[in-house]
Design a protein around this motif. Structure first.
Motif, short mmCIF file in Angstrom:
data_model
loop_
_atom_site.label_atom_id
_atom_site.label_comp_id
_atom_site.label_asym_id
_atom_site.label_seq_id
_atom_site.Cartn_x
_atom_site.Cartn_y
_atom_site.Cartn_z
N ILE A 1 18.69 -7.65 -18.72
CA ILE A 1 20.05 -7.75 -19.24
C ILE A 1 21.01 -7.40 -18.11
CG2 ILE A 1 19.50 -7.35 -21.66
CD1 ILE A 1 20.22 -4.45 -21.34
N VAL B 1 19.13 -4.23 -33.52
CA VAL B 1 20.07 -3.69 -32.53
C VAL B 1 21.39 -3.27 -33.16
CG1 VAL B 1 19.02 -4.97 -30.63
CG2 VAL B 1 20.94 -5.99 -31.90
N GLN C 1 26.49 -7.43 -25.75
CA GLN C 1 25.43 -6.73 -25.03
C GLN C 1 24.28 -6.39 -25.97
OE1 GLN C 1 24.11 -6.77 -22.24
NE2 GLN C 1 25.47 -5.53 -20.98
N ARG C 2 24.59 -6.13 -27.22
CA ARG C 2 23.52 -5.91 -28.21
C ARG C 2 22.73 -7.20 -28.43
NH1 ARG C 2 24.22 -1.31 -32.00
NH2 ARG C 2 25.88 0.01 -31.18
N LEU D 1 20.40 -7.51 -25.61
CA LEU D 1 19.29 -6.58 -25.77
C LEU D 1 18.29 -7.12 -26.80
CD1 LEU D 1 18.09 -3.87 -24.94
CD2 LEU D 1 19.46 -2.78 -26.73
N LEU E 1 11.68 -3.83 -19.20
CA LEU E 1 13.06 -4.26 -19.36
C LEU E 1 13.83 -3.82 -18.13
CD1 LEU E 1 15.50 -5.34 -21.03
CD2 LEU E 1 15.75 -3.01 -21.94
N ALA F 1 17.50 -3.42 -16.70
CA ALA F 1 18.90 -3.34 -17.14
C ALA F 1 19.78 -3.16 -15.92
CB ALA F 1 19.07 -2.17 -18.11
N PRO G 1 24.16 -2.44 -17.32
CA PRO G 1 24.44 -3.02 -18.64
C PRO G 1 25.61 -2.41 -19.38
CG PRO G 1 22.61 -1.50 -18.80
CD PRO G 1 22.95 -1.59 -17.34
N MET H 1 25.46 2.15 -26.81
CA MET H 1 24.48 1.26 -26.20
C MET H 1 23.32 2.06 -25.59
SD MET H 1 23.93 -1.96 -25.78
CE MET H 1 22.83 -3.00 -24.80
N MET I 1 19.36 1.95 -26.69
CA MET I 1 18.27 1.67 -25.77
C MET I 1 17.21 2.77 -25.83
SD MET I 1 20.26 0.08 -22.44
CE MET I 1 18.73 -0.28 -21.58
N GLN J 1 13.43 2.09 -27.10
CA GLN J 1 12.32 2.44 -26.20
C GLN J 1 11.32 3.34 -26.91
OE1 GLN J 1 13.11 5.06 -22.82
NE2 GLN J 1 11.78 3.80 -21.53
N ILE K 1 11.56 0.86 -18.64
CA ILE K 1 12.90 0.40 -18.26
C ILE K 1 13.17 0.71 -16.80
CG2 ILE K 1 15.38 0.59 -18.69
CD1 ILE K 1 14.76 1.41 -21.55
#
Length: 351
Positions: A116, A160, A182-183, A186, A197, A199, A202, A214, A218, A222, A229
Motif C-alpha cells: 500500500i 477494515v 486507504q482502508r 488495505l 505487507l 506499507a 501509508p 489506520m 493495521m 496483523q 509488515i
C-alpha cells in the motif's frame, strides 16, 4: 557464520527460538542501479534486511535514502529497461525473487506479498468501483466467479471498518475520503492473506486522527492474520507505535539495525541520533526543532568513506572520510555502520 550474520540473527529475532528459516523476507547484499544521464548509478548499495514471521520492521530515513526503491525491488516493480540488480538476493518465504519473470512475479504480487502506498487515490482506478477492484484480486489469485469475488470484497470492506460494505462496494474512489481510500487499499492488499505487507508511508497524507485509526486497524489485522509488515516511513512517532525492529537507511546503505526501544533509548549511529533529535518535543530542555545540517548526497556524487561524515559532528578527518565503513556488530550486539562505534556516547529520547 560471520560476526555480522550472528549479530543480524540476534537483532531480528522476535523470539529466542526463531531461526533464519522463519524469515518471511530476507534481503542480502542487495544493490540496485538506474540508468541516468550520469550513466548507471547505484542508488541502493549492499542492503541487508530481514522481516520475521509476524514482525513489523520499520525502514526509516530521509527522502533519497533508498527505502522505496528497496521495497519496489521486492515487489518486482522496478522499471525493467532502466534499472538493474547487479548483485544481491531477495527471498520471500525462502523463494528467490531476483531473476523471476514478470509472469511469475504477477502470480506472487497480491497473493504472497502486497503493498500500500502513500497516495491511495493514485493507486485506485477512478473508472472502476472499489468493489470491482478488490474483487479482481480474488478473481486473479483465487479463481472466484464475479459474484463470489464481490461477496468477498464486501467482507474485506467490512473487515477494515467501512460501514454498509455491501452497498459501498458499488461506489467509486471519488466517493470515499482519503482515509477510507486507504482502508480500501488495505482491504485489497490483505484480500488473499499475503505473507508480507509492505506499507510505504501509508499514513503521511492523512490527518492525525485518521492516521491513529489506520495504525490501530493495521495492528488489529496483523494480530488476526499474522501478516508480517515492512513499514516504510520517515515519521519516528509512527515507528514507535508500530514496529518491533528498526532498520535505518542513509544514502542507499543500511546504517543501523536495532530493536525499537534500544534505538530510541540508545542510538548507535550519529545519523539515528540526528533523526531522534529532530522529533518535535523530543527534548524537554531544548524547545527548538533541531535539524541535521546538509542534505542527503546525490547517488552519483557520494563522499568517500562514511557517507554521513560531511554532516556528522563526530567525524574525524583521516578516519571517517577515506575508507569504506562496513556494517558490523556493536558492543551490545546490534548492527551499525560507524567507524567510531563504542567510542562515542549518543543521546536518545525518553518515554
Amino acid at each position: 557464520m560471520s560476526s555480522t550474520d550472528a549479530a543480524a540473527t540476534t537483532v531480528t529475532q522476535p523470539a529466542p527460538d526463531q531461526q533464519a528459516g522463519d524469515d518471511v523476507l530476507r534481503i542480502e547484499g542487495l544493490s540496485i542501479e538506474f540508468r541516468t544521464e550520469h550513466g548507471w548509478v547505484r542508488v541502493v548499495d549492499g542492503v541487508d534486511l530481514r522481516v520475521g514471521q509476524g514482525q513489523t520492521v520499520g525502514l526509516v530515513g530521509e527522502s533519497g535514502s533508498g527505502k522505496t526503491v528497496t521495497s519496489l525491488a521486492v515487489m518486482g516493480l522496478l522499471p525493467r529497461d532502466d534499472s538493474r540488480i547487479p548483485n544481491g538476493s531477495i527471498r520471500l518465504a525462502g523463494r528467490e525473487l531476483v531473476g523471476l519473470s514478470e509472469t511469475e512475479l504477477a502470480d506472487i504480487r497480491g497473493a504472497e506479498v502486497a503493498m500500500i502506498f502513500q497516495e491511495p487515490r493514485r493507486s485506485l482506478d477512478p473508472a472502476f468501483t472499489v468493489g470491482d477492484q478488490i474483487a479482481e484480486v480474488f478473481r486473479r489469485h483465487r479463481g472466484l466467479s464475479r459474484k463470489a469475488a464481490m461477496a468477498e470484497a464486501a467482507r474485506m470492506l467490512d473487515a477494515v471498518g467501512i460501514a454498509d460494505a455491501r452497498r459501498r462496494i458499488n461506489d467509486y474512489p471519488h466517493q470515499f475520503s482519503g482515509g477510507m481510500c486507504q482502508r480500501v487499499m488495505l482491504a485489497m492488499a490483505l484480500a488473499c492473506e499475503p505473507k508480507l505487507l509492505i506499507a510505504d508511508e501509508p499514513t503521511t497524507a492523512l490527518d492525525v486522527t485518521v492516521q491513529a485509526e489506520m495504525l490501530a486497524l493495521m495492528n488489529e489485522l496483523q494480530a488476526e492474520t499474522g501478516v508480517s509488515i515492512l513499514f516504510i516511513t520517515h515519521d519516528l512517532a509512527v515507528v514507535a507505535e508500530m514496529c518491533d525492529i528498526v532498520t535505518v537507511m542513509y544514502a542507499g546503505q543500511v546504517v543501523e539495525v536495532s530493536p525499537l526501544y534500544d534505538m530510541f533509548g540508545r542510538p548507535q549511529h550519529p545519523y539515528t541520533e540526528g533523526l531522534l533529535a529532530a522529533i518535535p518535543g523530543a527534548s524537554a530542555a531544548d524547545r527548538r526543532l533541531r535539524a541535521i545540517p546538509g542534505v542527503v548526497p546525490a547517488p552519483w556524487d557520494l563522499p568517500a568513506g562514511c557517507r554521513f561524515h560531511p554532516r556528522c559532528e563526530y567525524a574525524l578527518a583521516g578516519r571517517c572520510d577515506n575508507a569504506t565503513v562496513p556494517l558490523r556488530s556493536s558492543p551490545d550486539g546490534r548492527l551499525v555502520r560507524c567507524a567510531r562505534t563504542g567510542e562515542i556516547e549518543l543521546t536518545g529520547v525518553g518515554e
